[in-house]
Structure formats: structure tokens, C-alpha cells
Design an enzyme around this catalytic site. Structure first.
Site, short mmCIF file in Angstrom:
data_model
loop_
_atom_site.label_atom_id
_atom_site.label_comp_id
_atom_site.label_asym_id
_atom_site.label_seq_id
_atom_site.Cartn_x
_atom_site.Cartn_y
_atom_site.Cartn_z
CB SER A 233 -1.81 1.95 1.19
OG SER A 233 -1.29 2.14 2.98
CG HIS B 100 0.93 3.47 -2.20
ND1 HIS B 100 1.07 5.37 -1.53
CD2 HIS B 100 0.12 2.99 -1.30
CE1 HIS B 100 1.26 4.84 -0.52
NE2 HIS B 100 1.15 3.70 0.03
#
Length: 296
Positions: free
Chosen positions: A195, A254
Site C-alpha cells: 500500500s 500509507h
């Protein structure tokens, strides 16, 4: 309208390369202007390589032949297809993880988890990017990388895309480990997932075309800038524990990946043409295409 496979420019009457079958603008229509792999195919048995090896000497010529073959493999199978190569590696890693959980469960953390207890396992800086915590985890990342990765790769080029993916993925994992050590000292942490790299890709797209329309949950149209800001705000609030939810998710990874993508987008925005819409399809060439831990 068609898109130039080399620069992404929209063309009403594109040129089709007779060697590789790709579509190109006037600037890149010649084989030598788009690194056409067909230039290598004209010598399938290596006749020219052998002649050059004899002229240059056995040792030097062999090295030159290997370099040419490596370039041919890159152009034929990887160039403009790195997105699909990374997706394949993710699923191969997932199958290996499943096998290790059955036959050698102690090996999975050593090979694939980026752990706060063993940051010196430098191979996990990369392998953790391709490893995932579950089927939903890898499926979600695969969907995002499939839809956004191709667009960014075509704009910045395969070599820079490979660097962006690997560096942002590794740095994102290290950022999560560092944040966990700082905020929760003494608690072991491990991280897996792509991610961070996906958020870097989204960050680049956000800079290149903030108004680019994406479909949230496949049906809700939103500009990518709104999606990016919303995702960053959610990760920041959940990372500091200001709102509930997001347990087991590497929010700091992230944010680190997104920051890298935004910064890189600013760096290349004057060098590439921004995408006007999401377009899909592979590149050219014959190959086509834990414990207190976190998933990202």
C-alpha cells in the site's frame, strides 16, 4: 483517438510500428525512437552477436552479447509492463507465504516480515512490499495498482516507475516500524504490504492531474485530489488514535508512501504530459504481460 505507447500523447491518426505492433506519435514512430524490441528480433539466432564477439575478442564480446540480450529481455517483457510484473510477484509471494505457513511456519517472518526486532534483515525491506496479510489485503492492493500503476508507468517510464515502486514501498515499511518504535516502545511490530507503493503512485497522479476522475468503490466518481486528501486525513487521525478503526493497518506507511509520491510528482510534473483519463491495457512487446503488526 489513440495513445502513443511511448509518451502517452493522444493521436487522431497514430503510426503503427510494423516491427512491434505498437501505436506511436510522429515523434516516436521510428523504431529507434521508441526502443523497439523488434530491432532485436531481426537477429533471432544471434548471428550479429557472434560476429561482434569474434571481432571484439571472446571475453569482451561475450559480455557485450549478454548486455544486448538483457536489453532485449527488458524491452520485450518488462518495458511498459512493470505494473504487471509487480502484480505477478505479489501473487507469487502470496502463494509462497501460504506454503510456508503449512510446511515451515517459522520461515515466513524471517523471509517476508519487516520487523522492529530485526530491521537488519535488509532483504525484508523489499520482500515485505510483495508479501501480504490476507486475501482481502492483496486483492485490494492489486486492484489499486492495476488501475493506477499503468497510467503512472506510461507517463514517467518503466525504469523510474520501478524505482518509485520499490523505494516508496521500502521506505513506507521502515517509516511504520520507526513510528511504532517511537509511539509504542517495547512492543514488537511487523509490516507487510504494497500500500505504501500504491499511495506513492496515487500521489504522483494527484500532482500530475488533481482533477482526474476515479471511481470510489467502482461507481462513485470523485476527483483524485479529494480521494488522496481524504485518505491522508483518515490515516493521520487513526494513526494518532483520534478516531476509532483501522486496527492492524499501517497508517504511517500509507502517509510515508503518499508523501514520497507527492514529492516525486512535483519533481516530474514539468517533464511529462499529465493523464487526461484513466486508460488501461498492457505495454507492447511479445511477452505482454503479525504481532502488533500492520498491513499496508
Amino acid at each position: 483517438m489513440a495513445t502513443c505507447d511511448e509518451c502517452g500523447k493522444q493521436e487522431n491518426m497514430p503510426y503503427e510500428c510494423r516491427r512491434c505492433g505498437g501505436s506511436f506519435c510522429a515523434e516516436h514512430r521510428l523504431p529507434e525512437n521508441h526502443d523497439c524490441p523488434g530491432l532485436e528480433w531481426d537477429d533471432p539466432v544471434g548471428v550479429f552477436d557472434q560476429a561482434e564477439e569474434r571481432d571484439a575478442g571472446r571475453s569482451g564480446g561475450s559480455r557485450a552479447g549478454l548486455r544486448r540480450r538483457a536489453r532485449s529481455l527488458w524491452r520485450s517483457y518488462v518495458q511498459n509492463n512493470a505494473t504487471f510484473v509487480f502484480l505477478l510477484l505479489m501473487w507469487v509471494a502470496w502463494v509462497i507465504q501460504l506454503a510456508l505457513r503449512v510446511f515451515a511456519p517459522t520461515l515466513e517472518p524471517t523471509l517476508f516480515w519487516l520487523q522492529s526486532e530485526h530491521p537488519e534483515y535488509v532483504w525484508t525491506w523489499v520482500t515485505s512490499v510483495f508479501a501480504h496479510g490476507g486475501i482481502v489485503h492483496i486483492a485490494a492492493n492489486s486492484i489499486g495498482i492495476f488501475f493506477f500503476g499503468q497510467v503512472v508507468e506510461r507517463r514517467i517510464g518503466t525504469k523510474r516507475f520501478v524505482g518509485l515502486f520499490l523505494v516508496s514501498g521500502a521506505v513506507a515499511g521502515l517509516a511504520q516500524i520507526g513510528a511504532s518504535i517511537a509511539l509504542s516502545p517495547g512492543i514488537p511490530t511487523s509490516v507487510v504490504g504494497a500500500s505504501g507503493a500504491l499511495l506513492a503512485i496515487m500521489g504522483v497522479l494527484t500532482i500530475l492531474n488533481p482533477g482526474l476522475t476515479v471511481y470510489l468503490w467502482f461507481f462513485l466518481p470523485v476527483p483524485i485530489w479529494a480521494l488522496t486528501i481524504g485518505f491522508a486525513a483518515l490515516s493521520l487521525l487513526q494513526g494518532f488514535g483520534q478516531i476509532a478503526g483501522g486496527a492492524g493497518i499501517a497508517h504511517w506507511a500509507h502517509l510515508a508512501g503518499l508523501a514520497i509520491g507527492l514529492a516525486y510528482g512535483l519533481y516530474v510534473q514539468d517533464q511529462v504530459e499529465p493523464p487526461r483519463q484513466l486508460q488501461f491495457g498492457g505495454g507492447r512487446g511479445p511477452g505482454g504481460p503479525g504481532r502488533g503488526g500492520g498491513r499496508f
